[in-house]
Design a protein around this motif. Structure first.
Motif, PDB file in Angstrom:
ATOM      1  N   GLU A   1      75.690  90.909 -34.591  1.00  0.00           N
ATOM      2  CA  GLU A   1      75.847  89.753 -35.485  1.00  0.00           C
ATOM      3  C   GLU A   1      74.507  89.675 -36.849  1.00  0.00           C
ATOM      4  O   GLU A   1      75.088  89.047 -37.815  1.00  0.00           O
ATOM      5  CB  GLU A   1      75.560  88.548 -34.701  1.00  0.00           C
ATOM      6  CG  GLU A   1      75.850  87.168 -35.414  1.00  0.00           C
ATOM      7  CD  GLU A   1      75.576  85.881 -34.663  1.00  0.00           C
ATOM      8  OE1 GLU A   1      76.250  84.910 -34.695  1.00  0.00           O
ATOM      9  OE2 GLU A   1      74.955  86.066 -33.481  1.00  0.00           O
TER      10      GLU A   1
ATOM     11  N   LEU B   1      83.926  92.284 -28.556  1.00  0.00           N
ATOM     12  CA  LEU B   1      84.690  91.742 -29.992  1.00  0.00           C
ATOM     13  C   LEU B   1      85.807  92.728 -30.390  1.00  0.00           C
ATOM     14  O   LEU B   1      85.522  93.705 -30.703  1.00  0.00           O
ATOM     15  CB  LEU B   1      83.500  91.821 -31.107  1.00  0.00           C
ATOM     16  CG  LEU B   1      84.071  91.292 -32.579  1.00  0.00           C
ATOM     17  CD1 LEU B   1      84.412  89.545 -32.272  1.00  0.00           C
ATOM     18  CD2 LEU B   1      83.015  91.380 -33.281  1.00  0.00           C
ATOM     19  N   GLU B   2      86.926  91.857 -30.360  1.00  0.00           N
ATOM     20  CA  GLU B   2      88.132  92.543 -30.944  1.00  0.00           C
ATOM     21  C   GLU B   2      88.153  92.416 -32.464  1.00  0.00           C
ATOM     22  O   GLU B   2      88.072  91.296 -32.725  1.00  0.00           O
ATOM     23  CB  GLU B   2      89.228  91.980 -30.199  1.00  0.00           C
ATOM     24  CG  GLU B   2      89.349  92.431 -28.808  1.00  0.00           C
ATOM     25  CD  GLU B   2      89.439  93.600 -28.143  1.00  0.00           C
ATOM     26  OE1 GLU B   2      90.004  94.514 -28.817  1.00  0.00           O
ATOM     27  OE2 GLU B   2      89.222  93.900 -27.186  1.00  0.00           O
ATOM     28  N   GLN B   3      88.110  93.458 -32.918  1.00  0.00           N
ATOM     29  CA  GLN B   3      87.982  93.520 -34.485  1.00  0.00           C
ATOM     30  C   GLN B   3      89.031  94.624 -35.136  1.00  0.00           C
ATOM     31  O   GLN B   3      89.347  95.550 -34.221  1.00  0.00           O
ATOM     32  CB  GLN B   3      86.577  93.499 -35.265  1.00  0.00           C
ATOM     33  CG  GLN B   3      85.787  94.818 -34.492  1.00  0.00           C
ATOM     34  CD  GLN B   3      84.521  94.808 -34.887  1.00  0.00           C
ATOM     35  OE1 GLN B   3      83.676  93.848 -35.543  1.00  0.00           O
ATOM     36  NE2 GLN B   3      83.769  96.039 -35.003  1.00  0.00           N
TER      37      GLN B   3
ATOM     38  N   ALA C   1      88.253  89.283 -37.519  1.00  0.00           N
ATOM     39  CA  ALA C   1      87.806  89.287 -36.110  1.00  0.00           C
ATOM     40  C   ALA C   1      88.377  87.911 -35.555  1.00  0.00           C
ATOM     41  O   ALA C   1      87.874  86.704 -35.923  1.00  0.00           O
ATOM     42  CB  ALA C   1      86.159  88.997 -36.213  1.00  0.00           C
TER      43      ALA C   1
ATOM     44  N   TYR D   1      88.346  92.916 -43.254  1.00  0.00           N
ATOM     45  CA  TYR D   1      87.918  92.839 -41.916  1.00  0.00           C
ATOM     46  C   TYR D   1      88.437  91.729 -41.311  1.00  0.00           C
ATOM     47  O   TYR D   1      88.531  90.479 -41.596  1.00  0.00           O
ATOM     48  CB  TYR D   1      86.332  92.813 -41.930  1.00  0.00           C
ATOM     49  CG  TYR D   1      85.625  92.382 -40.563  1.00  0.00           C
ATOM     50  CD1 TYR D   1      85.574  93.498 -39.816  1.00  0.00           C
ATOM     51  CD2 TYR D   1      85.085  91.384 -40.308  1.00  0.00           C
ATOM     52  CE1 TYR D   1      84.976  93.203 -38.539  1.00  0.00           C
ATOM     53  CE2 TYR D   1      84.645  90.999 -39.331  1.00  0.00           C
ATOM     54  CZ  TYR D   1      84.352  92.077 -38.231  1.00  0.00           C
ATOM     55  OH  TYR D   1      84.169  91.693 -37.048  1.00  0.00           O
TER      56      TYR D   1
ATOM     57  N   ASP E   1      77.935  96.187 -32.982  1.00  0.00           N
ATOM     58  CA  ASP E   1      78.241  95.373 -33.928  1.00  0.00           C
ATOM     59  C   ASP E   1      77.104  94.176 -33.755  1.00  0.00           C
ATOM     60  O   ASP E   1      77.248  93.711 -32.783  1.00  0.00           O
ATOM     61  CB  ASP E   1      79.588  94.626 -34.141  1.00  0.00           C
ATOM     62  CG  ASP E   1      79.682  94.109 -35.431  1.00  0.00           C
ATOM     63  OD1 ASP E   1      78.670  93.771 -36.028  1.00  0.00           O
ATOM     64  OD2 ASP E   1      80.974  93.569 -35.717  1.00  0.00           O
TER      65      ASP E   1
ATOM     66  N   TYR F   1      79.368  93.803 -29.183  1.00  0.00           N
ATOM     67  CA  TYR F   1      78.910  92.776 -30.013  1.00  0.00           C
ATOM     68  C   TYR F   1      77.586  92.121 -29.468  1.00  0.00           C
ATOM     69  O   TYR F   1      77.490  91.557 -28.324  1.00  0.00           O
ATOM     70  CB  TYR F   1      79.976  91.605 -30.391  1.00  0.00           C
ATOM     71  CG  TYR F   1      79.564  90.476 -31.437  1.00  0.00           C
ATOM     72  CD1 TYR F   1      79.405  90.809 -32.824  1.00  0.00           C
ATOM     73  CD2 TYR F   1      79.470  89.492 -30.871  1.00  0.00           C
ATOM     74  CE1 TYR F   1      79.320  89.958 -33.602  1.00  0.00           C
ATOM     75  CE2 TYR F   1      79.115  88.205 -31.989  1.00  0.00           C
ATOM     76  CZ  TYR F   1      79.004  88.524 -33.264  1.00  0.00           C
ATOM     77  OH  TYR F   1      78.674  87.595 -34.002  1.00  0.00           O
TER      78      TYR F   1
ATOM     79  N   ASN G   1      78.545  97.159 -39.869  1.00  0.00           N
ATOM     80  CA  ASN G   1      80.130  97.077 -40.339  1.00  0.00           C
ATOM     81  C   ASN G   1      80.079  98.499 -40.874  1.00  0.00           C
ATOM     82  O   ASN G   1      81.271  98.856 -41.289  1.00  0.00           O
ATOM     83  CB  ASN G   1      80.256  96.074 -41.377  1.00  0.00           C
ATOM     84  CG  ASN G   1      80.339  94.733 -40.571  1.00  0.00           C
ATOM     85  OD1 ASN G   1      79.474  94.139 -40.448  1.00  0.00           O
ATOM     86  ND2 ASN G   1      81.514  94.374 -40.210  1.00  0.00           N
TER      87      ASN G   1
END
Length: 194
Positions: A108, A146-148, A166, A164, A106, A135, A114
């Motif tokens: 930024e 990144l926990e998402q 985060a 979504y 992912d 991330y 996504n």
């Protein structure tokens, strides 16, 4: 979910949190995988930057590798990610156990990334799926876990919708995807331009 074929190219206009533009090209590989080449240029509160990337995903949409280069006022950088098996990673050739269990990259800087977890998921409406990701920050290309989560919501007007989340950024957004599973609207971040 059954997605339509990907277009040859796509583009997004970034807005609100930054001004900029992203363009990507898709190339099918002989083994059924996909190579995604893209570039984002932008201006945000930290200044100007650009990020170029090449991401390779397997036929099942697990990320296999990514090469990301960037430039900002702090200088030019590059990071190379390689999957050593589903959910295990090398960062610039070194094992990164903190990333164990991540299946996607992912960026930024990117609206495109996504789409990666969405392409392999088929959750019923109302179901929330944890999708931790590798991330990469835009300005310095630092690599983080990144926990998402993505929660499928009701489709509308022929478009797929996901909430979504985060938690690390205390961020939630309703993402809208087209028939090919690419982001159309990422409120506050980007809008599909082509």
């Amino acid at each position: 979910m059954s997605f339509a074929a990907l277009p040859a190219t796509a583009a997004w206009s970034h807005r609100d949190t930054r001004s900029g533009f992203e363009v990507v090209y898709f190339e099918r590989l002989g083994d059924g995988g996909l190579r995604i080449d893209g570039c984002t240029t932008a201006l945000d509160e930290d200044g100007t930057w650009f990020v170029e990337y090449s991401i390779t995903v397997a036929a099942d949409w697990h990320t296999r590798a990514a090469r990301v280069t960037g430039r900002s006022l702090s200088g030019r950088r590059e990071v190379v990610l390689e999957s050593t098996g589903i959910g295990h990673w090398l960062v610039d050739g070194k094992p990164a156990q903190r990333l164990n269990g991540c299946l996607d990259v992912d960026l930024e800087s990117s609206a495109l990334t996504n789409a990666l977890p969405i392409q392999r998921m088929d959750p019923p409406v109302g179901t929330r799926v944890a999708t931790p990701a590798v991330y990469i920050r835009a300005g310095d290309l630092s690599v983080h876990r990144l926990e998402q989560q993505y929660q499928r919501t009701a489709d509308a007007n022929g478009h797929y919708r996901f909430e979504y989340l985060a938690p690390a950024f205390d961020f939630t957004s309703q993402l809208i995807y087209d028939e090919a599973g690419l982001v159309l609207e990422y409120p506050g971040i980007a809008t599909r331009a082509g």
